[in-house]
Write an enzyme that holds these catalytic residues in place. Structure first.
Site, PDB file in Angstrom:
ATOM      1  N   CYS A 174      40.486   1.796  -8.009  1.00 48.45           N
ATOM      2  CA  CYS A 174      41.650   2.075  -7.150  1.00 48.45           C
ATOM      3  C   CYS A 174      41.680   1.287  -5.851  1.00 48.45           C
ATOM      4  CB  CYS A 174      41.702   3.567  -6.859  1.00 48.45           C
ATOM      5  SG  CYS A 174      41.979   4.494  -8.352  1.00 48.45           S
ATOM      6  N   ARG A 178      33.772  -0.341 -12.724  1.00 49.51           N
ATOM      7  CA  ARG A 178      34.830  -1.300 -12.365  1.00 49.51           C
ATOM      8  C   ARG A 178      34.733  -1.679 -10.885  1.00 49.51           C
ATOM      9  NH1 ARG A 178      39.978   1.789 -14.882  1.00 49.51           N
ATOM     10  NH2 ARG A 178      38.626   3.576 -14.400  1.00 49.51           N
TER      11      ARG A 178
HETATM   12  C1  UDX Z   1      39.890   6.890  -4.557  1.00 51.75           C
HETATM   13  C2  UDX Z   1      40.565   7.874  -3.619  1.00 51.75           C
HETATM   14  O1  UDX Z   1      39.590   8.629  -2.913  1.00 51.75           O
HETATM   15  C3  UDX Z   1      41.455   8.828  -4.420  1.00 51.75           C
HETATM   16  O2  UDX Z   1      42.147   9.685  -3.540  1.00 51.75           O
HETATM   17  C4  UDX Z   1      42.459   7.992  -5.219  1.00 51.75           C
HETATM   18  O3  UDX Z   1      43.302   8.820  -5.993  1.00 51.75           O
HETATM   19  C5  UDX Z   1      41.715   7.035  -6.139  1.00 51.75           C
HETATM   20  O4  UDX Z   1      40.846   6.187  -5.365  1.00 51.75           O
HETATM   21  P1  UDX Z   1      37.818   6.867  -6.160  1.00 51.75           P
HETATM   22  O5  UDX Z   1      38.073   5.389  -6.178  1.00 51.75           O
HETATM   23  O6  UDX Z   1      37.620   7.577  -7.439  1.00 51.75           O
HETATM   24  O7  UDX Z   1      39.033   7.624  -5.383  1.00 51.75           O
HETATM   25  O8  UDX Z   1      36.472   7.106  -5.329  1.00 51.75           O
HETATM   26  P2  UDX Z   1      36.134   7.334  -3.797  1.00 51.75           P
HETATM   27  O9  UDX Z   1      35.264   8.509  -3.720  1.00 51.75           O
HETATM   28  O10 UDX Z   1      37.333   7.271  -2.962  1.00 51.75           O
HETATM   29  O11 UDX Z   1      35.208   6.018  -3.458  1.00 51.75           O
HETATM   30  C6  UDX Z   1      35.784   4.741  -3.580  1.00 51.75           C
HETATM   31  C7  UDX Z   1      34.726   3.723  -3.149  1.00 51.75           C
HETATM   32  O12 UDX Z   1      34.499   3.823  -1.742  1.00 51.75           O
HETATM   33  C8  UDX Z   1      33.371   3.926  -3.819  1.00 51.75           C
HETATM   34  O13 UDX Z   1      32.825   2.653  -4.129  1.00 51.75           O
HETATM   35  C9  UDX Z   1      32.541   4.597  -2.740  1.00 51.75           C
HETATM   36  O14 UDX Z   1      31.155   4.284  -2.865  1.00 51.75           O
HETATM   37  C10 UDX Z   1      33.114   3.962  -1.489  1.00 51.75           C
HETATM   38  N1  UDX Z   1      32.958   4.786  -0.294  1.00 51.75           N
HETATM   39  C11 UDX Z   1      33.596   5.986  -0.223  1.00 51.75           C
HETATM   40  C12 UDX Z   1      32.193   4.304   0.766  1.00 51.75           C
HETATM   41  O15 UDX Z   1      31.608   3.223   0.693  1.00 51.75           O
HETATM   42  N2  UDX Z   1      32.099   5.045   1.894  1.00 51.75           N
HETATM   43  C13 UDX Z   1      32.722   6.255   2.015  1.00 51.75           C
HETATM   44  O16 UDX Z   1      32.587   6.888   3.046  1.00 51.75           O
HETATM   45  C14 UDX Z   1      33.479   6.745   0.921  1.00 51.75           C
END
Ligand code: UDX
Length: 433
Positions: free
Chosen positions: A262, A330
């Site tokens: 995403c 991904r």
């Molecule tokens: C995200 C959005 O949170 C969600 O609302 C939307 O519908 C889809 O995209 P997702 O991609 O499943 O969800 O995971 P998320 O928990 O948001 O993490 C995304 C990425 O950011 C991951 O690689 C995670 O490791 C990274 N991340 C997240 C960080 O590096 N630091 C953070 O504080 C939070």
């Protein structure tokens, strides 16, 4: 009410199952027969905590079924959800070919008024295009196109569906609003806020939300990089920042960069859309650039920690999935890091609690696969923690160290305490500390 859910990825499956849990009769359809066969045998094509039980329960209670007969499911449903993939295309825009193929099938089977609800993340203006496409294919049949974006996080998608912060509905049809409110009535009853607006605004809410979250991550990563230079501890900085209600402490965890299906896609799509319309989205461009640089910084960090040259070194990698509690790799930063370690002449051994099969599809026999974290440490010149799985939070440090060729630990998720690691005899480095 009968619902047809087109697409059985984590959005389609979770949403379809969630709506069945709300009492709707849902048929989840997909072109890929193998996926449907798996689902009919009670197996899931994705790893999502809590989903298997929910699917089993709703199938047993007769509210959820799976089929490859898309036309029949469309004809028998009042609301058709589009939850197909909208991957990035070569120049960063969204590839809507799967979406329009599904729309064409809907248009061919409009046997009465229906709501076409777009759940997939789509560029602003897509709902309008879908509406025009249906009109051009299905002469004077009543229908409405609703934009109903999802905010599900992988690894907690079921929880996020059943307890959303808000439901966003984009349409200009009162009838469609009433139908969508009826579908989500269990949430309405527990006072979940509903945002009712037009299609373009609903589409923009999704992009603005995701790119803001991505911006928070790139921002704290940039702060972390500056912390490393000035000797500040980014965790204390982030904690103190988060105490300001306007900032909130969520999504301020520094790391190797964001991955997943995403954030990378949505930031690129919004950037591309703005550029295409003649606006220069400088901030969103920086969010993307900082994220790309962060992955590169991790490789440089590892190289520095093993003495400046990766050639011939054995690197153990803990975690390949883009985040814990998912097998999804991904755009995982681990993929970028492993590729560049190999390119620099290192050999790599990985362990991930859920994503080993996915990793095998990408790396095949170019890397080694371990059965646990301790095997990863065997003969390693460095261990790199890429994904903060709970299994990696309390490792036996002496056991790790005894197996390693040199006690170097690069912690891209700051899971371990720097002092404790140094006391345990490791050359340790996190991010921003
Ligand atoms: C995200 C959005 O949170 C969600 O609302 C939307 O519908 C889809 O995209 P997702 O991609 O499943 O969800 O995971 P998320 O928990 O948001 O993490 C995304 C990425 O950011 C991951 O690689 C995670 O490791 C990274 N991340 C997240 C960080 O590096 N630091 C953070 O504080 C939070």
């Amino acid at each position: 009410m009968r619902i047809c859910m087109i697409g059985t990825g984590y959005v389609g499956l979770v949403t379809g199952c969630g709506l069945a849990e709300f009492g709707m009769k849902v048929t989840c359809v997909d072109k890929v027969a193998e996926k449907i066969e798996m689902l009919e045998q009670g197996e899931l094509p994705i790893y999502e905590p809590g989903l298997k039980d929910l699917v089993e329960k709703n199938v047993k209670e007769g509210r959820l079924r799976f089929s490859t007969d898309i036309p029949e499911a469309i004809r028998n449903s009042l609301v058709i959800f589009l939850a197909v993939g909208t991957p990035s295309d070569d120049d960063g825009g969204a590839d809507l070919s799967y979406l329009f193929n599904a729309v064409d099938e809907i248009a061919e089977n409009l046997n009465g008024y229906k709501v076409v609800a777009i759940k997939s993340t789509v560029p602003v203006g897509t709902a309008k295009q879908v509406s025009q496409r249906v009109v051009s294919l299905a002469r004077n049949v009543a229908f409405d196109v609703v934009s109903n974006p999802e905010f599900l996080r992988e690894g907690s998608a079921v929880e996020d569906f059943l307890h959303p912060d808000r439901v966003v509905i984009g349409t200009e049809s009162e009838q469609a609003v009433a139908i969508m409110k009826d579908i989500y009535s269990p949430l309405y009853l527990i006072e979940t806020p509903f945002v009712i607006t037009n299609n373009e605004t609903a589409e923009m809410i999704k992009y603005a939300s995701n790119t803001f979250l991505a911006a928070k991550i790139s921002y704290i990563n940039e702060v972390a990089n500056i912390c490393e230079i000035v000797g500040a501890d980014v965790h204390v900085v982030a904690r103190a920042m988060g105490l300001d209600g306007r900032i909130s402490r969520k999504f301020l965890h520094p790391g190797p960069g964001f991955g997943g299906s995403c954030f990378p896609k949505d930031t690129r799509a919004l950037y591309h859309l703005a550029k295409e319309k003649g606006y220069d989205p400088a901030l969103i461009g920086s969010v993307i650039q900082v994220n790309e640089n962060q992955k590169r910084r991790m490789v440089e960090k590892i190289q520095r920690m093993v003495g400046g040259n990766l050639a011939g070194k054995v690197i153990g990698v803990l975690g390949v999935s883009f985040k814990p509690n998912t097998d999804d790799i991904r755009e995982s930063p681990a993929i970028f890091v492993i590729r560049n370690l190999l390119k620099a002449g290192a050999s790599v051994k990985v362990f991930d609690p859920a994503a080993m099969e996915e990793a095998g599809k990408v790396f095949d026999n170019t890397i080694a696969y371990a059965n646990n974290a301790y095997e990863v440490a065997e003969g390693a010149d460095a261990i790199v923690l890429m994904t903060e799985w709970n299994q990696f939070r309390r490792l036996d440090l002496q056991e790790l160290k005894n197996r390693m060729r040199s006690p170097v630990f690069v912690d891209t998720r700051n899971v371990y305490d720097p002092q404790k690691m140094k006391q345990a005899g490791f050359f340790y480095e996190g991010v921003g500390r």
